[in-house]
Design a protein around this motif. Structure first.
Motif, PDB file in Angstrom:
ATOM      1  N   LYS A  97       9.754  66.444  36.581  1.00  0.00           N
ATOM      2  CA  LYS A  97      10.166  65.994  37.923  1.00  0.00           C
ATOM      3  C   LYS A  97      11.121  67.001  38.567  1.00  0.00           C
ATOM      4  O   LYS A  97      11.872  67.688  37.888  1.00  0.00           O
ATOM      5  CB  LYS A  97      10.896  64.642  37.827  1.00  0.00           C
ATOM      6  N   ASP A 143       8.760  60.031  42.873  1.00  0.00           N
ATOM      7  CA  ASP A 143       8.856  60.892  41.697  1.00  0.00           C
ATOM      8  C   ASP A 143       9.885  62.008  41.789  1.00  0.00           C
ATOM      9  O   ASP A 143       9.835  62.967  41.028  1.00  0.00           O
ATOM     10  CB  ASP A 143       7.482  61.499  41.355  1.00  0.00           C
ATOM     11  N   GLU A 188      12.645  53.623  36.148  1.00  0.00           N
ATOM     12  CA  GLU A 188      11.246  53.744  36.531  1.00  0.00           C
ATOM     13  C   GLU A 188      11.036  53.241  37.962  1.00  0.00           C
ATOM     14  O   GLU A 188      10.363  53.868  38.764  1.00  0.00           O
ATOM     15  CB  GLU A 188      10.374  52.941  35.556  1.00  0.00           C
ATOM     16  N   MET A 221      12.383  55.769  40.363  1.00  0.00           N
ATOM     17  CA  MET A 221      11.499  56.935  40.466  1.00  0.00           C
ATOM     18  C   MET A 221      10.320  56.633  41.387  1.00  0.00           C
ATOM     19  O   MET A 221       9.924  57.471  42.186  1.00  0.00           O
ATOM     20  CB  MET A 221      10.959  57.305  39.077  1.00  0.00           C
ATOM     21  N   ASN A 222       9.766  55.423  41.266  1.00  0.00           N
ATOM     22  CA  ASN A 222       8.638  55.062  42.124  1.00  0.00           C
ATOM     23  C   ASN A 222       9.062  55.077  43.582  1.00  0.00           C
ATOM     24  O   ASN A 222       8.387  55.618  44.443  1.00  0.00           O
ATOM     25  CB  ASN A 222       8.098  53.672  41.750  1.00  0.00           C
ATOM     26  N   ASN A 251      14.046  63.580  32.706  1.00  0.00           N
ATOM     27  CA  ASN A 251      12.955  63.236  33.633  1.00  0.00           C
ATOM     28  C   ASN A 251      11.933  64.369  33.639  1.00  0.00           C
ATOM     29  O   ASN A 251      11.789  65.085  34.634  1.00  0.00           O
ATOM     30  CB  ASN A 251      13.497  63.040  35.051  1.00  0.00           C
TER      31      ASN A 251
END
Ligand SMILES: [Fe+2]
Ligand SMILES: [Fe+2]
Length: 258
Positions: A60, A29, A21, A24-25, A57
């Motif tokens: 994405k 994304d 997570e 991803m940030n 994911n």
């Protein structure tokens, strides 16, 4: 309070989720991918294909440009930009080049020292002389790229005429029984009689005294020498359609999907 404020330690899969997570940030994304070689460096041949990775994911897309976790590169990058934003170990290169400069060597030798380990600094250790030479070959005199290629082999062989012994560091790093592979021995034999032999040898001579973590060195001292001896393409390194442009792009975008 975060979601894990309770005293219970995170399970491994929770830790993995949290890491993913966070990544991803940082990636706005997008899904960043690791090339096969990155996994091999951890002793793994694991491979997760695109479809499966995207299924993990949902919604994405894959990263197809710059990795936002790395320093931003300008649109038309120069060698100096790569030094500042990509090469991970600049100090050793600057020390080598500073010694060569102080010893009064000509600019080609200074540049060869400055670039001798760009393979390690920006790319990969294994066969770093060959990778580094290939990367710079379209932009420097043949003498410079030849010397960068061959210094890797010459480092294992003494030359008393310039006071170069087998490095104590290599004894420490590789043990007393280490023998260079046959291709390195062959490279050394070919290099001995070559017209640029001494340029490669001078890289080795300056190399061994350039591992002082406290040395005061400055890239600014070499801007003019780079300007005179490295053919900076006006389109920027990576966008100039030479045999090594793709290598500069890979350095710029190491986690692009394709
Ligand atoms: Fe080296
Ligand atoms: Fe070196």
């Amino acid at each position: 309070m975060g979601p894990h404020a309770a005293s219970r330690p995170l399970t491994l899969s929770e830790q993995a989720d949290e890491l993913e997570e966070k990544m991803m940030n940082e990636l706005n994304d997008k899904i960043a991918t690791k090339s096969a070689l990155f996994a091999m460096a951890d002793g793994s041949l694991d491979y997760v294909g695109g479809a499966e990775l995207q299924a993990r994911n949902p919604g994405k897309y894959f990263l197809m440009g710059a990795d936002p976790r790395l320093p931003k590169m300008p649109d038309k990058p120069t060698l100096i930009d790569f030094f500042k934003h990509r090469f991970v170990s600049m100090n050793h290169l600057l020390q080598s080049a500073t010694l060569a400069l102080k010893a009064g060597h000509e600019e080609k030798v200074v540049l060869a020292c400055l670039l001798h380990d760009v393979g390690v600094a920006g790319f990969i250790r294994c066969d770093h002389g060959y990778w580094g030479a290939q990367l710079i070959e379209p932009y420097v005199a043949e003498e410079v790229s030849w010397a960068v290629r061959v210094h890797q082999a010459l480092r294992f062989f003494p030359d008393e005429s310039v006071g170069y012994k087998y490095p104590d560091m290599y004894l420490k790093y590789f043990g007393p029984d280490y023998q260079p592979e046959p291709y390195i021995v062959e490279e050394y034999k070919r290099a001995r009689g070559h017209k640029y032999y001494m340029t490669a040898r001078l890289i080795c001579v300056n190399d061994i005294y350039s591992f002082d973590p406290d040395a005061k060195v400055n890239l600014d001292d070499f801007v003019d020498i780079i300007g005179r001896n490295f053919k900076q393409p006006k389109e920027g390194l990576g966008f100039d359609n030479t045999p090594s442009s793709h290598m500069w792009r890979t350095l710029m975008w190491p986690t692009r999907f394709l």
